[in-house]
Design an enzyme around this catalytic site. Sequence first.
Site, PDB file in Angstrom:
ATOM      1  N   ASP A  40       0.825  -1.216   0.000  1.00  0.00           N
ATOM      2  CA  ASP A  40       0.000   0.000   0.000  1.00  0.00           C
ATOM      3  C   ASP A  40       0.857   1.264   0.000  1.00  0.00           C
ATOM      4  OD1 ASP A  40      -2.304  -1.694   0.282  1.00  0.00           O
ATOM      5  OD2 ASP A  40      -1.880  -1.815   2.423  1.00  0.00           O
ATOM      6  N   GLU A 214     -10.988  -0.322  -3.594  1.00  0.00           N
ATOM      7  CA  GLU A 214     -10.207   0.250  -2.496  1.00  0.00           C
ATOM      8  C   GLU A 214      -9.008   1.005  -3.044  1.00  0.00           C
ATOM      9  OE1 GLU A 214      -9.455  -3.232  -0.212  1.00  0.00           O
ATOM     10  OE2 GLU A 214      -7.806  -3.937  -1.475  1.00  0.00           O
TER      11      GLU A 214
END
Length: 313
Positions: A40, A214
């Site tokens: 991420d 997401e």
Amino acid sequence: MCSLRRAGAVLVAVLLGCAHCPAASAASAPQLLLGQDFPDPDVVKTGSGYLAFSTTAGAGKIPVASAPAPEGPWRIVGDALGSVPKWAKPDGGFWAPDISEAADGTFVLYFAASRLPNGPMCVGTATSAQPAGPYQPDRGEPLVCVPADGGDIDPQTFLDSDGSRHLLYKANGAASGPPAAIWSQKLSPDGRTLSGSRTELLRADLSSEKNVVEAPAMVKTSSRYLLFYSADTFQSSGYHTGYATAPTLAGPFVKADAPFLSTERLGGAVDGPGGADVVDGNIYFHGWLNGGRQARGLYRLPIRFPGDIPQLG
């Protein structure tokens, strides 16, 4: 780092598709920047180079890496989060960080963490005078924690051309309720207070997304807003990065017909490319390393936007 031979680059260019493909070159092959767990990623350009921040991994609560240039060399330099917020579980992990410089010159770290004692994931903030940190929590409660969302994660800030600040994030959704969605809400100039009501930008409504959208990342071109996002389950090779476009920040966002980054479109060079961030002519993303599911490395590809359409290379 790893380098791929020109034959691999040609395969990538072919798989990336047709009319939008640039000529095959070494720039078409994903570059592995960090061959260790760094999921991420959020990348920030500074006056002296680049910083990258990741979800909790072996290097710290929020590992931070630095490099003099996008292509590296990259190295882990510390832990960006100086202390655990009072509202968060200390051993629950700190997910998908984002760094933004507020109007007053303070740097704000956004992250997701589990709320004590057994609550959902919520979005919190911490501040620092330096972009690399250490960041200290600046509030006793989360910034975003909507009970109906089933958890709020993956914060990403966006500074519009009019100077307004916005926070994008994912609402997890629930198996028996609405699927995952990406929301946007205006921020105060200091980046630590929400303003007005939130707006839903897109929802997991394609079968290929497996009820998951997401990791939002917004880019504004000359006439469009481009919202990059990840979809499918992150443990799967089907995890991919898509994008949607809109004439305004409020939408409506229309999804592209095919994934922008996927295991197949990258010729297997990256397994499950997701968690993308677009900074200074590059798209950074993570992918599973060594054919396993234990660590996700940091990758880079050049990106450009001719005709308001994202293209690699």
